[in-house]
Motif scaffolding. Structure first.
Motif, mmCIF file in Angstrom:
data_model
loop_
_atom_site.group_PDB
_atom_site.id
_atom_site.type_symbol
_atom_site.label_atom_id
_atom_site.label_comp_id
_atom_site.label_asym_id
_atom_site.label_seq_id
_atom_site.Cartn_x
_atom_site.Cartn_y
_atom_site.Cartn_z
ATOM 1 N N TRP A 28 -8.984 3.230 3.697
ATOM 2 C CA TRP A 28 -9.191 4.154 4.800
ATOM 3 C C TRP A 28 -8.963 3.506 6.168
ATOM 4 O O TRP A 28 -8.437 4.113 7.066
ATOM 5 C CB TRP A 28 -10.618 4.718 4.731
ATOM 6 C CG TRP A 28 -10.724 5.922 3.868
ATOM 7 C CD1 TRP A 28 -10.820 7.214 4.299
ATOM 8 C CD2 TRP A 28 -10.705 5.989 2.451
ATOM 9 N NE1 TRP A 28 -10.862 8.077 3.221
ATOM 10 C CE2 TRP A 28 -10.801 7.363 2.088
ATOM 11 C CE3 TRP A 28 -10.611 5.055 1.450
ATOM 12 C CZ2 TRP A 28 -10.817 7.785 0.774
ATOM 13 C CZ3 TRP A 28 -10.621 5.471 0.135
ATOM 14 C CH2 TRP A 28 -10.718 6.806 -0.188
ATOM 15 N N VAL A 58 -4.363 8.792 2.655
ATOM 16 C CA VAL A 58 -5.231 7.995 1.775
ATOM 17 C C VAL A 58 -4.528 7.725 0.442
ATOM 18 O O VAL A 58 -5.039 7.004 -0.404
ATOM 19 C CB VAL A 58 -6.578 8.705 1.481
ATOM 20 C CG1 VAL A 58 -7.415 8.813 2.735
ATOM 21 C CG2 VAL A 58 -6.353 10.068 0.847
ATOM 22 N N CYS A 77 -3.067 12.943 3.052
ATOM 23 C CA CYS A 77 -4.384 12.703 3.648
ATOM 24 C C CYS A 77 -5.446 13.249 2.686
ATOM 25 O O CYS A 77 -5.093 13.859 1.668
ATOM 26 C CB CYS A 77 -4.495 13.393 5.007
ATOM 27 S SG CYS A 77 -4.588 15.193 4.877
ATOM 28 N N GLU A 78 -6.695 13.053 3.009
ATOM 29 C CA GLU A 78 -7.779 13.501 2.119
ATOM 30 C C GLU A 78 -7.666 14.992 1.787
ATOM 31 O O GLU A 78 -7.665 15.385 0.629
ATOM 32 C CB GLU A 78 -9.140 13.238 2.775
ATOM 33 C CG GLU A 78 -9.479 11.771 2.901
ATOM 34 C CD GLU A 78 -10.899 11.559 3.433
ATOM 35 O OE1 GLU A 78 -11.190 10.442 3.812
ATOM 36 O OE2 GLU A 78 -11.698 12.523 3.455
ATOM 37 N N LEU A 101 -13.297 11.627 -3.299
ATOM 38 C CA LEU A 101 -13.259 12.394 -2.044
ATOM 39 C C LEU A 101 -14.237 13.570 -2.048
ATOM 40 O O LEU A 101 -14.781 13.942 -1.009
ATOM 41 C CB LEU A 101 -11.841 12.927 -1.788
ATOM 42 C CG LEU A 101 -10.763 11.862 -1.523
ATOM 43 C CD1 LEU A 101 -9.387 12.511 -1.397
ATOM 44 C CD2 LEU A 101 -11.078 11.053 -0.268
#
Ligand code: SF4
Ligand code: ZN
Length: 309
Positions: free
Chosen positions: A8, A23, A34-35, A222
């Motif tokens: 991260w 990520v 991305c997340e 996540l």
């Protein structure tokens, strides 16, 4: 570069398509996520597999095989998130009797089912077969454990009156199963794979079969889904492990290999649908290609092994 989780706090030269910090790098595609976009990707594939194969219907009672590991935990979470308003979902866990491993994963399974407020039932080898896996005198535990677990899962799903039995096989598992059947020359087993199949009393469905293992693990992290992350102590003598290593090596060298194995399988299956007339096991009544199903044949061998000097 591996398609692993990017730390991260590591500054990245590139970004996700949406402009956010990535990520994850999906190597076979060359895209960063991305997340939020990775979460969206996983859920999109899950829904597509379900829709393409008609895996969940309104009013279904779905038994979910929950071990407490990442795959089955994510499966339960996703089914609960997307289908709890149209289907009845019940978690079932098989306790094979593996000390220091299954007992711990069961604690995790109970925790997740409790958090989601879902019914959770546990079925043990001890009750069903009068023996724990740890007690079987063999060098190859997985041969017995895998077959008996499969049968007990089917029976448990039938016992609770489920229409479907959902299991958490991911893309890696599925690619391994395809090649394992090739290695064993087991064409019947090969034909039984796929997103959905009837190899027991209840229809078996695999909503995660198009999602790579790494993406499922990252999704669990996540989304804050707790899971038990450890290896079975009996897994050292295991064909699946060897096949897994081989496929991972190929994936490293030729990104997309796992997807291609699955795609090849899907195409081949369309052409091999001329399955034999369904037969039933003479002892338990499970669908079987022989007089005795694999589980009843192995149960007999356990007795012989236990009573041998
Ligand atoms: Fe059973 Fe083998 Fe899996 Fe362990 S690794 S749970 S013995 S099938
Ligand atoms: Zn994004």
């Amino acid at each position: 570069m591996d398609d692993v989780i990017i730390k991260w706090d590591t500054p990245q030269a590139t970004s996700c398509g949406c402009g956010s910090k990535p990520v994850y790098f999906r190597r076979y595609e060359g895209n960063y996520y991305c997340e939020q976009c990775l979460i969206h990707q996983v859920e999109k594939r899950f829904r597509k597999t379900l829709a393409d194969n008609n895996l969940v219907e309104k009013g279904d009672k779905i038994a979910v095989g929950l071990s407490g590991g990442k795959d089955s935990s994510v499966l339960l979470y996703l089914l609960h998130k997307h289908f709890s308003n149209v289907a009845e979902i019940i978690a079932i866990t098989i306790d094979e009797g593996i000390a220091g491993y299954r007992d711990r994963s069961i604690v995790q399974a109970q925790k997740l089912a409790g958090t989601l407020g879902m019914e959770h039932r546990i079925f043990s080898f001890r009750d069903a077969f009068s023996i724990n896996v740890d007690e079987i005198k063999t060098e190859n535990y997985c041969t017995f454990c895998g077959v008996l677990r499969r049968q007990l899962l089917n029976k448990a799903a039938a016992e609770i009156g489920a229409d479907k039995l959902a299991i958490g096989h991911n893309l890696d598992d599925e690619a391994q199963s395809i090649l394992m059947n090739v290695v064993r020359g087991d064409f019947t087993g090969f034909q039984r794979l796929g997103a959905s199949g009837h190899d027991g009393f209840v229809r078996r469905v695999k909503p995660l079969r198009d999602i790579p293992e790494k993406e499922i693990k990252l999704y669990a992290i996540l989304q804050g889904i707790g899971f038990y992350d450890s290896e079975c102590p009996h897994s050292f003598n295991n064909v699946r492990r060897d096949v897994q290593k081989m496929i991972n090596d190929l994936e490293e060298k030729y990104p997309g290999t796992k997807m291609q194995i699955l795609s090849f399988y899907n195409k081949s299956r369309v052409n091999t649908k001329t399955e034999k007339e369904a037969m039933c096991c003479k002892i338990c009544g499970s669908p079987s290609s022989h007089n005795l199903c694999k589980a009843c044949e192995l149960s007999g061998r356990i007795d012989v092994l236990q009573n041998s000097p």
